[in-house]
Design a protein around this motif. Structure first.
Motif, PDB file in Angstrom:
ATOM      1  N   GLN A  50      -8.456   2.179  -4.110  1.00  0.00           N
ATOM      2  CA  GLN A  50      -7.979   3.367  -3.411  1.00  0.00           C
ATOM      3  C   GLN A  50      -8.035   3.092  -1.913  1.00  0.00           C
ATOM      4  O   GLN A  50      -8.686   2.149  -1.456  1.00  0.00           O
ATOM      5  CB  GLN A  50      -8.847   4.572  -3.768  1.00  0.00           C
ATOM      6  CG  GLN A  50      -8.688   4.984  -5.226  1.00  0.00           C
ATOM      7  CD  GLN A  50      -9.513   6.195  -5.565  1.00  0.00           C
ATOM      8  OE1 GLN A  50      -9.590   7.142  -4.783  1.00  0.00           O
ATOM      9  NE2 GLN A  50     -10.138   6.188  -6.724  1.00  0.00           N
ATOM     10  N   CYS A  84      -3.028   4.001  -2.949  1.00  0.00           N
ATOM     11  CA  CYS A  84      -3.789   2.776  -3.217  1.00  0.00           C
ATOM     12  C   CYS A  84      -3.271   1.582  -2.423  1.00  0.00           C
ATOM     13  O   CYS A  84      -2.220   1.652  -1.790  1.00  0.00           O
ATOM     14  CB  CYS A  84      -3.748   2.454  -4.707  1.00  0.00           C
ATOM     15  SG  CYS A  84      -2.086   2.066  -5.297  1.00  0.00           S
ATOM     16  N   LEU A 122      -2.651  -2.599  -3.140  1.00  0.00           N
ATOM     17  CA  LEU A 122      -2.515  -3.615  -4.187  1.00  0.00           C
ATOM     18  C   LEU A 122      -2.438  -4.988  -3.528  1.00  0.00           C
ATOM     19  O   LEU A 122      -1.601  -5.217  -2.662  1.00  0.00           O
ATOM     20  CB  LEU A 122      -1.253  -3.369  -5.009  1.00  0.00           C
ATOM     21  CG  LEU A 122      -0.992  -4.351  -6.150  1.00  0.00           C
ATOM     22  CD1 LEU A 122      -1.957  -4.094  -7.303  1.00  0.00           C
ATOM     23  CD2 LEU A 122       0.449  -4.233  -6.627  1.00  0.00           C
ATOM     24  N   SER A 167       0.827  -1.209   0.000  1.00  0.00           N
ATOM     25  CA  SER A 167       0.000   0.000   0.000  1.00  0.00           C
ATOM     26  C   SER A 167       0.859   1.255   0.000  1.00  0.00           C
ATOM     27  O   SER A 167       2.036   1.234   0.373  1.00  0.00           O
ATOM     28  CB  SER A 167      -0.950   0.004   1.200  1.00  0.00           C
ATOM     29  OG  SER A 167      -0.221   0.051   2.402  1.00  0.00           O
ATOM     30  N   ARG A 215      -5.635  -0.823 -11.979  1.00  0.00           N
ATOM     31  CA  ARG A 215      -4.576  -1.650 -11.403  1.00  0.00           C
ATOM     32  C   ARG A 215      -3.187  -1.185 -11.843  1.00  0.00           C
ATOM     33  O   ARG A 215      -2.265  -1.125 -11.030  1.00  0.00           O
ATOM     34  CB  ARG A 215      -4.799  -3.121 -11.776  1.00  0.00           C
ATOM     35  CG  ARG A 215      -6.112  -3.648 -11.228  1.00  0.00           C
ATOM     36  CD  ARG A 215      -6.382  -5.094 -11.564  1.00  0.00           C
ATOM     37  NE  ARG A 215      -6.238  -5.392 -12.979  1.00  0.00           N
ATOM     38  CZ  ARG A 215      -6.075  -6.608 -13.467  1.00  0.00           C
ATOM     39  NH1 ARG A 215      -6.052  -7.654 -12.687  1.00  0.00           N
ATOM     40  NH2 ARG A 215      -5.955  -6.805 -14.767  1.00  0.00           N
ATOM     41  N   CYS A 222      -2.084   1.854  -9.927  1.00  0.00           N
ATOM     42  CA  CYS A 222      -1.661   1.518  -8.572  1.00  0.00           C
ATOM     43  C   CYS A 222      -0.253   0.931  -8.584  1.00  0.00           C
ATOM     44  O   CYS A 222       0.585   1.295  -7.746  1.00  0.00           O
ATOM     45  CB  CYS A 222      -2.659   0.553  -7.939  1.00  0.00           C
ATOM     46  SG  CYS A 222      -2.301   0.196  -6.199  1.00  0.00           S
ATOM     47  N   ALA A 260      -6.660  -4.004  -7.117  1.00  0.00           N
ATOM     48  CA  ALA A 260      -6.245  -2.713  -6.578  1.00  0.00           C
ATOM     49  C   ALA A 260      -7.466  -1.894  -6.203  1.00  0.00           C
ATOM     50  O   ALA A 260      -8.535  -2.043  -6.782  1.00  0.00           O
ATOM     51  CB  ALA A 260      -5.410  -1.956  -7.610  1.00  0.00           C
TER      52      ALA A 260
END
Length: 125
Positions: free
Chosen positions: A103, A79, A81, A75, A111, A114, A101
């Motif tokens: 926010q 975002c 992931l 993170s 994605r 991110c 992904a």
């Protein structure tokens, strides 16, 4: 006359049994479009093992193992992931086969965006 009235009454009864064409129905609406996920922009992550992810993003913020699967979560201020690693058929080192992904507040995010944000977080090694 009686036969004429009977014949007219019978004709009216038969007319009530006649098939009435159904009104033209509009076609059903198409099903909602499924979100399309492509791997464009994800080349640096898809198919990579945990060591490569650590090199790219740094230490994961969370790590979960279930059976043969493994999830590494990374993170940033932008975002979160989630990378899902599974061994290829026949065994071997688990590699990323899927990622998701979002926010930080849970809303959707692209994605690849991110991945790019997380890569910048660590200097893009």
């Amino acid at each position: 006359m009686r036969h004429l009235v009977s014949a007219a009454f019978g004709a009216l009864l038969l007319a009530g049994c006649a098939a009435v064409p159904a009104p033209m129905a509009s076609p059903p609406p198409p099903p909602p479009a499924k979100p399309s996920f492509t791997n464009v922009g994800l080349e640096r992550v898809m198919g990579q093992n945990a060591a490569a992810l650590r090199q790219l993003f740094g230490e994961p913020d969370a790590e979960v193992t279930e059976g043969t699967g493994r999830k590494l979560q990374f993170s940033s201020g932008i975002c979160v992931l989630d990378t899902y690693l599974y061994p290829k058929e026949g065994g071997g080192v688990p590699v990323v086969t899927y990622l998701d992904a979002r926010q930080r507040d849970g809303r959707s995010i692209d994605r690849a965006s991110c991945v790019a944000a997380l890569t910048r977080r660590t200097g893009g090694r």
